[in-house]
Design an enzyme around this catalytic site. Sequence first.
Site, short mmCIF file in Angstrom:
data_model
loop_
_atom_site.label_atom_id
_atom_site.label_comp_id
_atom_site.label_asym_id
_atom_site.label_seq_id
_atom_site.Cartn_x
_atom_site.Cartn_y
_atom_site.Cartn_z
N SER A 64 0.80 -1.22 0.00
CA SER A 64 0.00 0.00 0.00
C SER A 64 0.83 1.28 0.00
O SER A 64 1.59 1.52 -0.93
CB SER A 64 -0.96 -0.05 1.19
N ASP A 277 -3.44 6.41 -2.96
CA ASP A 277 -2.24 5.85 -2.32
C ASP A 277 -1.68 4.75 -3.23
O ASP A 277 -2.15 4.53 -4.34
CB ASP A 277 -2.53 5.35 -0.91
N ASP A 279 -1.71 1.52 -3.52
CA ASP A 279 -2.50 0.42 -4.10
C ASP A 279 -3.93 0.84 -4.41
O ASP A 279 -4.79 0.02 -4.66
CB ASP A 279 -2.47 -0.83 -3.20
N ASP A 281 -6.43 2.22 -2.66
CA ASP A 281 -7.61 2.00 -1.81
C ASP A 281 -7.89 3.19 -0.88
O ASP A 281 -8.78 3.11 -0.04
CB ASP A 281 -7.53 0.68 -1.04
N GLU A 371 -12.17 6.41 7.11
CA GLU A 371 -11.16 6.86 8.05
C GLU A 371 -10.70 8.23 7.56
O GLU A 371 -10.79 8.54 6.37
CB GLU A 371 -9.98 5.89 8.08
N ARG A 498 -3.35 6.15 22.16
CA ARG A 498 -3.54 4.72 21.88
C ARG A 498 -2.21 4.12 21.45
O ARG A 498 -1.40 4.78 20.81
CB ARG A 498 -4.60 4.48 20.81
N GLY A 501 -0.29 -0.24 16.55
CA GLY A 501 -0.50 -1.68 16.33
C GLY A 501 0.78 -2.39 15.90
O GLY A 501 0.84 -3.61 15.89
N THR A 502 1.82 -1.63 15.55
CA THR A 502 2.98 -2.26 14.92
C THR A 502 4.32 -1.98 15.58
O THR A 502 5.27 -2.71 15.38
CB THR A 502 3.09 -1.79 13.45
N ARG A 507 0.51 6.72 20.16
CA ARG A 507 0.05 7.82 19.30
C ARG A 507 -0.87 8.74 20.09
O ARG A 507 -1.71 8.27 20.87
CB ARG A 507 -0.68 7.26 18.08
#
EC number: 5.4.2.3
Length: 542
Positions: A64, A277, A279, A281, A371, A498, A501-502, A507
Amino acid sequence: MDSEALKKYSALHPKPAGLTLQYGTAGFRARAEQLDHVMFRMGLLAVLRSKAAVSTIGVMVTASHNPEEDNGIKLVDPLGEMLHPSWEEYATQLANAEDQDLEKIITEICQKAAVNQHKDASVFIGRDTRPSSEKLSQSAIDGVSVLGGQYHDYGLVTTPQLHYMVCCQNTQGQYGKATLEGYYEKLSKAFMELIKQVNSGSGERQRQLKIDCANGIGALKLAEMKPYLPKEILIHLYNDGTKEKLNHLCGADFVKVHQKPPRGLDLKPGERCCSLDGDADRIVYYYKDEAGFFHLIDGDKIATLISIFLKELLAKVGQTLQMAVVQTAYANGSSTRYLEETLKVPVHCVKTGVKHLHHKAQEFDVGVYFEANGHGTVLFSKAAETKIRQLAKEEKDDEKREAAKVLENTIDLINQTVGDAISDMLVIEAILALKGLTVQQWDAVYTDLPNRLLKVQVADRRVIDTADAERRAVTPPGLQEKIDALVKKYRLSRAFVRPSGTEDVVRIYAEADTQENADALAHEVSLAVYHLAGGRGAPPQP
């Protein structure tokens, strides 16, 4: 299962020692040279998933909006949705298994997921334009073949196009034809039907749009689609991948994060522009005003425009169809307020990640989700779609029938399987044309509250646990109370933290009545995180 063939092929795609990867919302992502074994094994998993679901499964090779040196892979479930969460765990297990344990893990997955080994398997494969993608997709094909699966290699496609193909195949063509031509024809026909209503006397006859294609797959596919589009829309493609690197200083993610136009696109005042972006999406729009200031129109404003349009049509059709907008905590407070108070549309907040938004949007007759980064779509329930198509055919009242026809064409123009930049772009262009809106008028629907995103490095991101769709920190103790006290100091303000995730970062998002206050609040919250959640390195500087 042919143990010898599996051993032989697995040896051609060995796992590097000590590498552990996690299947997340975006599938697997890493440096391209680390992914060969993962691709092979996801080919294996796609066969197992296909046998378990008795359906065609998709495999998309892309990273992406990541840099060109990275790559990744994600699996697509039967109706074009993201992979089922229980299978995300199997994907992680299979990717991290030692070579000699591969057969054992495959057998375990077959037992846990009740996979009938004697069923046929069918897999659709697609890839983006990265230099590493062709070789990596071949590794996935090796995995499919070794377990005796059938495959169709679509070659270069956008991620949403592959999702679309999978859905078409598994609905026996009800959703559309599972070919690129079928995709272009379905979308362009719906788009033409929509803009037919625009009377030629109003405003500019020909709509011009500049598109930054992120030096990615979107450029190739939009160039293929051009002949299908009516002469009423003229698209100009920039960053088409012939000269520069994928996503480098361009693309939707770059424009959203840096709040400035991409390299390689000359932006003149009042021109309508958008960026896809890597790819295709995600999409964001933007323009420069007469004073030369840059204005970004992000996913929140896209969701708002689509909601205004659909709400009017649903009112005209006179059906009691329930519509809602789904956002994350990152959505700008002004958008939420406008939707709830002015437009009177219910808004639901969910955890970050497309799968959470998609899942929630399925609860309504019409569920709009985007989003802020520009990834989103609209979902129509089966019942709503059937009702709308019936009214478009049989309704006696002219105005109601016409409104139902517009809704029907909108349904056909939207890719309901996943956020699709090309489809979303055509929806936006049709709405702007039908409502006679300029990009400036669209932008003026509401004014974004000034905001700031920051991140703080921590020793372990797991010390932060959240609740209420990530809007409140449950741990470490004292952090949420501190944030609440800081928020009270500023007007129209809110803030939340939060864990990423990676990576081991936290953040931080803050918004307030002025940019100065949003910056100050974000900084104070980042200090609180640093001190209470085990910050690493030097404390954050204002």
